[in-house]
Design an enzyme around this catalytic site. Structure first.
Site, PDB file in Angstrom:
ATOM      1  N   GLU A   9       0.841  -1.207   0.000  1.00  0.00           N
ATOM      2  CA  GLU A   9       0.000   0.000   0.000  1.00  0.00           C
ATOM      3  C   GLU A   9       0.875   1.255   0.000  1.00  0.00           C
ATOM      4  O   GLU A   9       0.727   2.152   0.842  1.00  0.00           O
ATOM      5  CB  GLU A   9      -0.975  -0.023   1.169  1.00  0.00           C
ATOM      6  CG  GLU A   9      -1.982  -1.164   1.050  1.00  0.00           C
ATOM      7  CD  GLU A   9      -3.143  -1.082   2.027  1.00  0.00           C
ATOM      8  OE1 GLU A   9      -3.127  -0.212   2.937  1.00  0.00           O
ATOM      9  OE2 GLU A   9      -4.084  -1.883   1.879  1.00  0.00           O
TER      10      GLU A   9
ATOM     11  N   GLU B 122      -5.104  -8.769  -0.827  1.00  0.00           N
ATOM     12  CA  GLU B 122      -5.959  -8.447   0.315  1.00  0.00           C
ATOM     13  C   GLU B 122      -7.390  -8.319  -0.176  1.00  0.00           C
ATOM     14  O   GLU B 122      -7.676  -7.471  -1.031  1.00  0.00           O
ATOM     15  CB  GLU B 122      -5.517  -7.160   1.025  1.00  0.00           C
ATOM     16  CG  GLU B 122      -4.177  -7.265   1.746  1.00  0.00           C
ATOM     17  CD  GLU B 122      -3.849  -6.040   2.590  1.00  0.00           C
ATOM     18  OE1 GLU B 122      -4.799  -5.369   3.067  1.00  0.00           O
ATOM     19  OE2 GLU B 122      -2.655  -5.750   2.768  1.00  0.00           O
TER      20      GLU B 122
END
Length: 554
Positions: free
Chosen positions: A218, A353
């Site tokens: 991220e 994810e």
């Protein structure tokens, strides 16, 4: 001459229209034959092989995931293998877990891998990235990482369960040299380097042969707050001239959050500035998507938009499915953007994810941060998502459910000597038969679900799934998301005949049903033999269900 983007949009639209016409035709036939639904498996239209890695998992050092979930310690009274919870090992072997991601998540970009090697008694304690969210009653190991579970223990865990390790490297707070050294520690041959000797001194003479490496996590947010272009520069620097030691290395880039097309486009354009061949060094492009907004369009606030895990109504059920169903559009959309610079698609998607995310308050162990109680709703959600992945085998190289234990959408819950398989865990066990199978195009025709979305009409599809075949064994998984209506369906395999089969169904009369430490068998799959007459199968899919049909073809 039309542009590439316009061409791709037109192609997708034309393909979608053709499939819609075909589906409507099948639906009309089904109605005229007395069925309300129809499933056609087209044995002559293979789509690709389902990589086992689509059934991967994710373990972040977050609250009770590692300490209490995975790691209990070698001296614990809880049955364990070298400190790792034995019940977890046994269950993960059953589902043929192919790959596990560690140590994060956001934790990864504050983690120094050197803290988790060497003699356990000499490892330092560090402030956990997630420290600020821990309650005062949480054990110290949740706020301050004792580093008892590091690279050695994780690699050992993967070996015990038959999985490949997928390590996420710290790109935000460690230099590229430390990434290089971590690879060296894991993969250099016995006796070849000082780090290989360090590994051996910890009890692991042979290399771990780690293939999959995430380069940051991220990086648009907690992993460095980069622009896409700046991150691409860092990715090139971190992955240039990393030692192989005879092991293929697959580098996975920190991809977009949901529909951030600009992040994908910016990264690919920057990487390709030195020539498109640079993209050959990128194995996978990570995509994250959590279904969290159940506000029915009222807000986009990250906190206010979330719903409850166990207390919900039928509209909340359908809203979660709608949010999760966005995954298919995200896969197609980012794949299309990636093609602008990578028309040959060297780079595949890695959805590392995914899952639902609710408000706190349903934890099996009070105080476990981000832990949720998975219900039947989450099982149906997970079956739907795995079917989406199955339908796109040419696009997706890996996927990792968030997270394995004591967290979001977990397969298992554990605390001290207590352990339970959640409805989500049972879905992964049911779907394991798809791993390595050849996907067959399958057409689902069923009435749509119409519901009231706070005074406005809304709808959702009525039946979907995926089919794969290996030798003469056909696996067909089907989700019926309707909370109260069954689907009476005719199932036809074009180009083959059905000989025999079994059905395995996961459902419950209560859509809120879930398994607890005290009641472990509330939501469990039931398997029965099928009656097949004349090579045609008529089957009724119960409401709110996930079904696996294991069919033998003659």
């Amino acid at each position: 001459m039309i542009g590439r983007r316009e061409f791709l949009r037109n192609t997708l639209a034309t393909t979608g229209a053709a499939l819609a016409v075909r589906s409507l035709s099948s639906f009309a036939w089904a109605q005229s034959s007395g069925f309300d639904s129809r499933i056609e498996v087209l044995s002559g239209e293979p789509l690709g092989i389902i990589s086992p890695n689509l059934y991967g998992h994710f373990t972040e050092n977050l609250s009770g995931v590692v300490y209490d979930g995975i790691w209990v310690g070698a001296n614990s009274k809880v049955p364990n293998v070298d400190g790792i919870r034995k019940e977890l090992i046994d269950e993960m072997r059953k589902i043929k877990a192919p790959v596990v991601r560690f140590p994060g998540g956001c934790f990864a970009d504050s983690y120094d891998w050197r803290d988790g090697i060497g003699h356990a008694d000499k490892r330092p304690r560090r402030t956990n990235f997630w420290n600020g969210g821990e309650s005062g009653a949480a054990p110290a190991s949740h706020s301050y990482d004792p580093n008892q579970f590091g690279t050695n223990e994780f690699a050992h865990f993967c070996k015990l369960i038959g999985s490949e390790p997928y390590l996420a490297a710290n790109l935000r707070s460690l230099p590229a040299e430390e990434f290089y050294r971590w690879v060296e520690y894991c993969n250099s041959p016995a006796g070849s380097t000082t780090l290989a000797d360090t590994r051996a001194a910890g009890g692991f003479k042979d290399p771990f042969n780690v293939r999959y490496w995430g380069v940051g996590n991220e990086s648009w947010g907690c992993g460095g707050n980069f622009t896409a272009q700046d991150y691409a520069v860092e990715f090139r620097r971190f992955t240039t001239w990393v030692p192989r030691f005879g092991q293929e290395l697959s580098f996975i880039g920190s991809g977009p959050n949901v529909d951030d097309w600009a992040w994908t486009r910016g990264f690919f354009e920057e990487i390709a500035k030195k020539g498109r061949r640079e993209l050959h060094g990128v194995y996978g492009w990570a995509l994250h998507h959590y279904a969290w907004n159940l506000s029915r369009g009222k807000t986009r606030d990250w906190v206010q938009g979330k719903g409850e895990a166990v207390k919900f109504d039928s509209v909340d059920w359908y809203e979660l499915m709608r949010e999760g169903d966005r995954m298919e559009g995200l896969i197609n959309g980012h794949w299309q953007v990636m093609a602008e610079e990578d028309p040959e698609h060297w780079v595949k998607l890695v959805v590392d994810e995914w899952g639902p995310w609710y408000q706190p308050g349903s934890e099996a162990t009070p105080g476990d941060q981000l832990e949720q109680m998975p219900t039947l709703r989450d099982a149906v959600f997970s079956g739907m998502t795995l079917d989406i992945f199955n339908r796109h085998p040419e696009k997706i190289a890996m996927a990792n459910c968030a997270q394995l234990i004591n967290c979001l959408n977990s397969l298992y819950l554990a605390h001290e000597d207590k352990f339970v398989v959640t409805p989500v865990g049972h879905v992964f066990a049911m779907y394991a038969a798809h791993q390595g199978g050849q996907v067959l195009r399958t057409i689902f025709s069923a009435p749509t679900i119409d519901y009231d979305r706070d005074g406005k009409p809304a709808s959702f599809w009525g039946l979907k799934g995926s089919a794969s075949v290996r030798d003469k064994q056909l696996t067909l998984t089907v989700v019926n998301p309707h909370v109260s209506n069954a689907r009476d369906s005719e199932i036809v395999v074009r180009g083959a005949a059905l000989k025999s089969g079994t059905s395995t169904v996961l459902t419950n009369a209560d859509i809120h049903a879930h398994n607890t430490f005290e009641q472990r068998q509330v939501v469990v799959p039931q398997t029965k033999a099928l009656e097949i007459g004349g090579g045609v199968l008529r089957y009724t899919f119960p409401p709110a269900s996930v079904t696996k049909l294991a069919l033998t073809l003659s």
